[in-house]
Design an enzyme around this catalytic site. Sequence first.
Site, PDB file in Angstrom:
ATOM      1  CE  LYS A 282      -9.172  -4.438  -4.068  1.00 27.86           C
ATOM      2  NZ  LYS A 282      -8.878  -5.804  -3.584  1.00 27.86           N
ATOM      3  NE  ARG A 356      -1.160 -11.961  -7.853  1.00 21.57           N
ATOM      4  CZ  ARG A 356      -1.742 -12.901  -7.101  1.00 21.57           C
ATOM      5  NH1 ARG A 356      -1.689 -14.168  -7.478  1.00 21.57           N
ATOM      6  NH2 ARG A 356      -2.368 -12.574  -5.995  1.00 21.57           N
TER       7      ARG A 356
HETATM    8  N1  BES Z   1      -4.313  -4.563  -3.086  1.00 16.68           N
HETATM    9  C1  BES Z   1      -4.914  -5.828  -2.936  1.00 16.68           C
HETATM   10  C2  BES Z   1      -4.475  -6.556  -1.668  1.00 16.68           C
HETATM   11  C3  BES Z   1      -4.897  -5.958  -0.366  1.00 16.68           C
HETATM   12  C4  BES Z   1      -6.059  -6.358   0.249  1.00 16.68           C
HETATM   13  C5  BES Z   1      -4.102  -5.021   0.272  1.00 16.68           C
HETATM   14  C6  BES Z   1      -6.432  -5.832   1.463  1.00 16.68           C
HETATM   15  C7  BES Z   1      -4.473  -4.485   1.491  1.00 16.68           C
HETATM   16  C8  BES Z   1      -5.639  -4.898   2.090  1.00 16.68           C
HETATM   17  C9  BES Z   1      -4.558  -6.718  -4.118  1.00 16.68           C
HETATM   18  O1  BES Z   1      -4.396  -6.078  -5.319  1.00 16.68           O
HETATM   19  C10 BES Z   1      -5.672  -7.682  -4.297  1.00 16.68           C
HETATM   20  O2  BES Z   1      -6.745  -7.262  -4.606  1.00 16.68           O
HETATM   21  N2  BES Z   1      -5.395  -8.968  -4.119  1.00 16.68           N
HETATM   22  C11 BES Z   1      -6.384  -9.971  -4.266  1.00 16.68           C
HETATM   23  C12 BES Z   1      -5.781 -11.132  -5.012  1.00 16.68           C
HETATM   24  C13 BES Z   1      -6.749 -12.193  -5.381  1.00 16.68           C
HETATM   25  C14 BES Z   1      -7.697 -11.694  -6.443  1.00 16.68           C
HETATM   26  C15 BES Z   1      -5.999 -13.405  -5.881  1.00 16.68           C
HETATM   27  C16 BES Z   1      -6.848 -10.412  -2.886  1.00 16.68           C
HETATM   28  O3  BES Z   1      -5.989 -10.549  -2.002  1.00 16.68           O
HETATM   29  O4  BES Z   1      -8.027 -10.566  -2.695  1.00 16.68           O
HETATM   30 MN    MN Z   2      -6.234  -5.876  -6.371  1.00 14.40          MN
END
Ligand code: BES
Ligand code: MN
Length: 502
Positions: A282, A356
């Site tokens: 990230k 997921r």
């Molecule tokens: N934990 C994150 C989602 C999230 C983002 C929660 C911001 C709270 C605030 C999740 O694991 C994630 O990183 N999701 C990705 C999925 C993507 C790679 C398809 C996302 O939403 O960017």
């Molecule tokens: Mn994630």
Amino acid sequence: MKILRVETQTGRVDRESAEVLVLTHLEGEALSAEAAAVDKALGGVLREVLHSKEFEGKSNELALIHTHGKIPATRVLLAGLGKKKDLRLDHLRQVMGQAVKRVRHVKAASFTAVFPALLPADVTVVEAAQAMAEGAILGSYQFTTYRSDAAPATDVRAMRLLLADKGDLKPAGEGVRRGVATAEAAVLVRDLSNHPANVLTPTMMANEAKAIAKDESLSIKILEERDMEKLGMGALLGVARGSHEPPKFIIMEYRGAKKKDERPVVLVGKTITFDTGGISLKPSENMEHMKADMTGGAAVLASIRAAARLKLPLNLISILPVAENMPGGRAMRPGDVVKTLSGKTVEVQNTDAEGRLILSDALAYAQRFKPAALIDIATLTGACVVALGQFAIGMFGTDTALKDTVRKAGLRAGERVWEMPLWDEYFEQLRSDVADMRNIGGRGGGMITAALFLSKFVGDCPWIHLDIASTDWSERERAYLPKGPTGMGTRLLIQYLIDRSL
Ligand code: BES
Ligand code: MN
Ligand code: ZN
């Protein structure tokens, strides 16, 4: 933190000694009978304040008045509920959250809140008392564990709910009992989400669960890495690979139903103690929020504790797949294929779509309990934040009746859900060239494709998925929500359990 104590009693407002006497007021209406009695004793001060428009009774508006010994209460705090036609249950929760902060501000250790004489038509005394207790407890929340300068000498310790009518004592007492258990659950979730990830590791999470199980006499089973290998939880193990912290798989059981073999409600919560994204790292901006990526798990842990404390007559199972998502040398790579507990294979095209993955193994594991209802809750997608902002939880589900019950529970809890589609058309976005599916859905509908991914692991039991990425973290302080982790979703789950067992 010491949690506020809440009591109920009957009495007359103008004879009640209190450090602060909280009186609610509806904007544009005459003073309530209680307020009028106080006003009379104070020689018309309340009407004067209203007349001057200094205080009109707008939602969450406050006005503090000293009584100069004219009544036994030292101060009166007028608290606005807004216009009568707009009054909802949540306004009571909010105004108590706002009031308790003012009580703290004047350094009072306790206060008395007058139960409003007029409630919206569809709101019962039980619900109103519950909401008031919740608002006060949640509004007084502070997280000071890591601050050496904190610990105020006095803090608000008790709230008394003052009822005019003896007949209301019993329902108000029941409401307070529910409100306290429910708010304390949300407080637990806020605390766990606030702890940094160097403290709240998967092992610590397992220890917390063990301690709660012991206190509440719940049965608990914790699967270790080698157990997961034997079972074939390739998705959860894949996510955990990049971290030095071993994953945990926690199963807790509460058997409260008369028939011990009654089909249980099963709750599953995403418990990523920190989400760096893994190799699909990230960006660093706001990455510290990802210490709260375990909120779903904390919510199902707190919910089973509340169900036990309230002795709800139902069988309940909480499942927490716990891991840390790190980009270590043994971490999963984009393109890796994992075999899930269900037997389905997944191509991991993005290691940041880890929620997921761990949920797929947990949902498949849940099938062995033949759930009467299966609900998962997760900080699953950034797309949920984009679609819904801060005020709605994303809901998906396969069962109309279950969705309706959850929707209603959300309205009561002030944690509202908004349904999104689970149409199979979207599944084309999850097709993989090498495995049964891939773990990302490409551009568009990110919240939906994530939910659709999960749906492939729930068999045919009635299932709901709640995406709480939108509500789980607040950018600013609100009436009863702090800045940071909110614990939202927890009270929704508990309200659902309460409603179900009535
Ligand atoms: N934990 C994150 C989602 C999230 C983002 C929660 C911001 C709270 C605030 C999740 O694991 C994630 O990183 N999701 C990705 C999925 C993507 C790679 C398809 C996302 O939403 O960017
Ligand atoms: Mn994630
Ligand atoms: Zn995540």
